[in-house]
Design a protein around this motif. Structure first.
Motif, mmCIF file in Angstrom:
data_model
loop_
_atom_site.group_PDB
_atom_site.id
_atom_site.type_symbol
_atom_site.label_atom_id
_atom_site.label_comp_id
_atom_site.label_asym_id
_atom_site.label_seq_id
_atom_site.Cartn_x
_atom_site.Cartn_y
_atom_site.Cartn_z
ATOM 1 N N LYS A 167 0.813 -1.112 -0.139
ATOM 2 C CA LYS A 167 -0.098 0.006 0.070
ATOM 3 C C LYS A 167 0.917 1.140 -0.081
ATOM 4 C CE LYS A 167 -3.293 2.397 2.854
ATOM 5 N NZ LYS A 167 -4.224 2.191 4.277
ATOM 6 N N LEU A 168 2.024 1.141 0.855
ATOM 7 C CA LEU A 168 2.825 2.345 0.950
ATOM 8 C C LEU A 168 3.659 2.613 -0.428
ATOM 9 C CD1 LEU A 168 4.082 4.667 2.810
ATOM 10 C CD2 LEU A 168 5.827 2.955 3.404
ATOM 11 N N GLU A 169 4.105 1.552 -1.058
ATOM 12 C CA GLU A 169 4.584 1.521 -2.411
ATOM 13 C C GLU A 169 3.838 2.320 -3.409
ATOM 14 O OE1 GLU A 169 5.789 -2.454 -2.795
ATOM 15 O OE2 GLU A 169 8.013 -2.225 -1.921
ATOM 16 N N GLN A 170 2.637 1.661 -3.277
ATOM 17 C CA GLN A 170 1.632 2.355 -4.311
ATOM 18 C C GLN A 170 1.451 3.486 -4.037
ATOM 19 O OE1 GLN A 170 -1.690 -0.480 -3.760
ATOM 20 N NE2 GLN A 170 -0.972 -1.879 -5.419
ATOM 21 N N ALA A 171 1.166 4.172 -2.705
ATOM 22 C CA ALA A 171 0.826 5.657 -2.673
ATOM 23 C C ALA A 171 2.093 6.316 -3.051
ATOM 24 C CB ALA A 171 0.810 5.837 -1.212
ATOM 25 N N VAL A 172 3.145 6.080 -2.739
ATOM 26 C CA VAL A 172 4.653 6.815 -3.115
ATOM 27 C C VAL A 172 4.620 6.910 -4.726
ATOM 28 C CG1 VAL A 172 7.067 6.806 -3.035
ATOM 29 C CG2 VAL A 172 5.629 6.502 -0.903
ATOM 30 N N GLY A 173 4.499 5.524 -5.238
ATOM 31 C CA GLY A 173 4.575 5.488 -6.811
ATOM 32 C C GLY A 173 3.569 6.169 -7.586
ATOM 33 N N SER A 174 2.542 6.397 -6.900
ATOM 34 C CA SER A 174 1.233 7.244 -7.800
ATOM 35 C C SER A 174 1.371 8.743 -7.587
ATOM 36 C CB SER A 174 0.015 6.477 -7.626
ATOM 37 O OG SER A 174 -0.519 6.916 -5.959
ATOM 38 N N MET A 175 2.346 8.945 -6.420
ATOM 39 C CA MET A 175 2.368 10.774 -6.131
ATOM 40 C C MET A 175 2.816 11.416 -7.244
ATOM 41 S SD MET A 175 3.642 11.303 -2.504
ATOM 42 C CE MET A 175 4.045 12.869 -2.721
ATOM 43 N N ARG A 213 0.461 13.719 3.921
ATOM 44 C CA ARG A 213 -0.988 13.066 4.134
ATOM 45 C C ARG A 213 -0.987 12.105 2.794
ATOM 46 N NH1 ARG A 213 -3.500 14.077 8.619
ATOM 47 N NH2 ARG A 213 -2.767 16.300 9.665
ATOM 48 N N ARG A 214 -0.673 12.760 1.749
ATOM 49 C CA ARG A 214 -0.950 12.108 0.402
ATOM 50 C C ARG A 214 -0.210 10.863 0.361
ATOM 51 N NH1 ARG A 214 -2.099 14.488 -4.426
ATOM 52 N NH2 ARG A 214 -3.018 16.761 -4.388
ATOM 53 N N ILE A 215 0.733 10.505 1.167
ATOM 54 C CA ILE A 215 1.387 9.395 1.256
ATOM 55 C C ILE A 215 0.606 8.167 2.246
ATOM 56 C CG2 ILE A 215 3.445 8.051 1.919
ATOM 57 C CD1 ILE A 215 5.081 10.767 1.074
ATOM 58 N N VAL A 216 0.383 8.747 3.449
ATOM 59 C CA VAL A 216 -0.091 7.954 4.174
ATOM 60 C C VAL A 216 -1.599 7.668 4.323
ATOM 61 C CG1 VAL A 216 1.762 8.383 5.855
ATOM 62 C CG2 VAL A 216 -0.501 9.572 6.031
ATOM 63 N N GLY A 217 -2.432 8.754 3.662
ATOM 64 C CA GLY A 217 -3.943 8.913 3.425
ATOM 65 C C GLY A 217 -4.447 9.483 4.406
ATOM 66 N N ASP A 244 -7.011 8.683 6.493
ATOM 67 C CA ASP A 244 -7.116 7.613 7.773
ATOM 68 C C ASP A 244 -5.605 7.319 8.214
ATOM 69 O OD1 ASP A 244 -6.805 6.381 5.429
ATOM 70 O OD2 ASP A 244 -8.315 4.977 5.908
ATOM 71 N N GLY A 245 -4.587 7.790 7.854
ATOM 72 C CA GLY A 245 -3.234 7.228 7.961
ATOM 73 C C GLY A 245 -2.991 7.369 9.551
ATOM 74 N N ASP A 246 -3.498 8.104 10.399
ATOM 75 C CA ASP A 246 -3.258 8.387 11.812
ATOM 76 C C ASP A 246 -1.979 9.074 11.690
ATOM 77 O OD1 ASP A 246 -3.122 7.994 14.449
ATOM 78 O OD2 ASP A 246 -1.899 6.510 14.629
ATOM 79 N N LEU A 247 -1.798 10.183 11.053
ATOM 80 C CA LEU A 247 -0.517 11.038 11.180
ATOM 81 C C LEU A 247 -0.448 11.878 12.205
ATOM 82 C CD1 LEU A 247 1.920 12.106 9.372
ATOM 83 C CD2 LEU A 247 0.611 13.569 8.492
ATOM 84 N N LEU A 268 4.219 21.180 -4.553
ATOM 85 C CA LEU A 268 4.428 22.464 -3.875
ATOM 86 C C LEU A 268 4.060 23.461 -4.805
ATOM 87 C CD1 LEU A 268 8.230 21.559 -2.739
ATOM 88 C CD2 LEU A 268 6.258 21.723 -1.378
ATOM 89 N N ASP A 269 4.096 23.487 -6.181
ATOM 90 C CA ASP A 269 3.720 24.451 -6.833
ATOM 91 C C ASP A 269 2.142 24.620 -6.884
ATOM 92 O OD1 ASP A 269 4.483 26.423 -9.042
ATOM 93 O OD2 ASP A 269 3.578 25.073 -10.655
ATOM 94 N N GLN A 270 1.310 23.626 -6.542
ATOM 95 C CA GLN A 270 0.086 23.625 -6.224
ATOM 96 C C GLN A 270 -0.417 24.060 -5.129
ATOM 97 O OE1 GLN A 270 -1.084 19.684 -7.161
ATOM 98 N NE2 GLN A 270 -0.909 19.842 -9.184
ATOM 99 N N GLY A 271 0.804 24.533 -4.171
ATOM 100 C CA GLY A 271 0.391 24.919 -2.752
ATOM 101 C C GLY A 271 0.332 24.111 -1.487
ATOM 102 N N GLU A 272 0.820 22.653 -1.834
ATOM 103 C CA GLU A 272 0.722 21.919 -1.074
ATOM 104 C C GLU A 272 1.978 22.124 0.172
ATOM 105 O OE1 GLU A 272 -1.172 19.769 0.406
ATOM 106 O OE2 GLU A 272 -1.276 18.436 -1.196
ATOM 107 N N SER A 273 1.698 21.881 1.210
ATOM 108 C CA SER A 273 2.531 21.897 2.475
ATOM 109 C C SER A 273 3.355 20.752 2.784
ATOM 110 C CB SER A 273 2.027 22.338 3.819
ATOM 111 O OG SER A 273 1.108 21.320 4.221
ATOM 112 N N PRO A 274 4.689 20.760 3.405
ATOM 113 C CA PRO A 274 5.234 19.487 3.664
ATOM 114 C C PRO A 274 4.415 18.455 4.668
ATOM 115 C CG PRO A 274 6.674 21.432 4.004
ATOM 116 C CD PRO A 274 5.326 21.928 3.875
ATOM 117 N N GLU A 275 3.602 18.997 5.466
ATOM 118 C CA GLU A 275 2.543 18.101 6.085
ATOM 119 C C GLU A 275 1.585 17.303 5.011
ATOM 120 O OE1 GLU A 275 -0.855 18.294 9.467
ATOM 121 O OE2 GLU A 275 0.918 19.783 9.444
#
Length: 302
Positions: free
Chosen positions: A195-203, A221-225, A227-230, A210-217
């Motif tokens: 699941k983690l490999e797929q999340a990272v691979g599809s990012m 969240r995109r990686i862990v989901g 509901d990923g208990d971040l 960052l260009d779209q305004g995404e923060s480091p946090e």
């Protein structure tokens, strides 16, 4: 808005503590290095990716601990060197800052072409022990993200996913830079790893987000989901910091010894020493060199 765009690093855990997560925005840092060293776009990207990895790896240290990264490939860029510590202070340089290559087959900056695909990645950690920790791996791609991933797996036995990116504007300035490192802790199931490999691979690429305004946090969240208990444990400002000084340069000149100092006085009449990390120039005139020469002379035994 200004605060939102600061260079920051966040670190935390997710999936009930089964993964450690780090993400950073390093745009201003990489731009400062570009200005200090006059790097061309491909060199900027290579130095920026290494600097981002260094900043994140520095955050894995404690107290007064620090580390040095050396990327020594067979590409035209030469060596990349980055220093980082646990306080978010980083500095770096590249041997040949004026390297710029045509885009690669994907239309991206050809970092692997600049770094080279043969060579070594060396990490030296000063952990306050008698001997520093040293880890080395052969370069596996030259793109650097894959190389750091391989380093963690082989040298630190910590399976990790590493994403690094630098986006250079048409005027050669740095639009965005940042990255993430996700580390797998013992206890992850095969399904969770997949699941983690797929999340990272599809990012999308880090710089696209960052260009779209995404923060480091937000990257994490995109990686862990959602509901990923971040859990973000802390946020740290990142800053360029060099440790050179006139006193340190004096010590370097003194270490040359009496004969070499005399030669500099006779041939040049002055000395200029430029710090590789920050490009600050220190000039010592003849009178200052003569004082150093007196200090360098062996003292008579009483």
């Amino acid at each position: 808005m200004e605060n939102q765009l600061k260079d920051v690093l966040v670190r935390g855990t997710a999936w009930n503590g089964k993964i450690r997560v780090f993400a950073a925005r390093t745009t201003q840092l990489v731009e400062e290095l570009r200005q200090r060293h006059g790097t061309y776009p491909t060199a900027t990207a290579a130095l920026g990716r290494t600097l981002t990895a260094g900043a994140i790896m520095g955050a894995m240290l404690k107290g007064q601990e620090k580390l040095t990264i050396q990327v020594k490939g067979d590409g035209p860029i030469g060596q990349i060197v980055v220093d980082a510590n646990a306080d978010g202070e980083v500095r770096g340089y590249v041997d040949h800052p004026e390297v710029h290559l045509a885009s690669n087959a994907l239309g991206k900056l050809d970092v692997a072409g600049a770094v080279g695909r043969t060579g070594y990645l060396h990490i030296t950690k000063d952990l306050g022990m008698k001997e520093p920790y040293r880890g080395s791996i052969p370069i596996v791609s030259g793109e650097l993200g894959e190389d750091f991933t391989y380093y963690f797996a082989v040298s630190e036995q910590t399976p990790s996913a590493v994403g690094l990116g630098v986006l250079v504007d048409t005027d050669n300035s740095v639009l965005h830079a940042g990255g993430f490192i996700v580390q797998l802790m013992p206890g992850l199931t095969d399904d969770e790893i997949t699941k983690l490999e797929q999340a990272v691979g599809s990012m999308p690429p880090v710089t696209t987000l960052l260009d779209q305004g995404e923060s480091p946090e937000g990257l994490l969240r995109r990686i862990v989901g959602e509901d990923g208990d971040l859990h973000i444990h802390n946020t740290m400002d990142l800053k360029f910091q060099c440790f050179c000084s006139s006193e340190r340069v004096e010590q370097t000149l003194l270490s040359l010894g009496e004969h070499e100092l005399q030669q500099i006085i006779d041939e040049d009449g002055k000395a200029e020493v430029v710090c590789q990390f920050c490009n600050e120039a220190y000039t010592f005139e003849r009178a200052q060199l003569k004082l150093l020469l007196e200090q360098a002379k062996p003292k008579p035994i009483q």
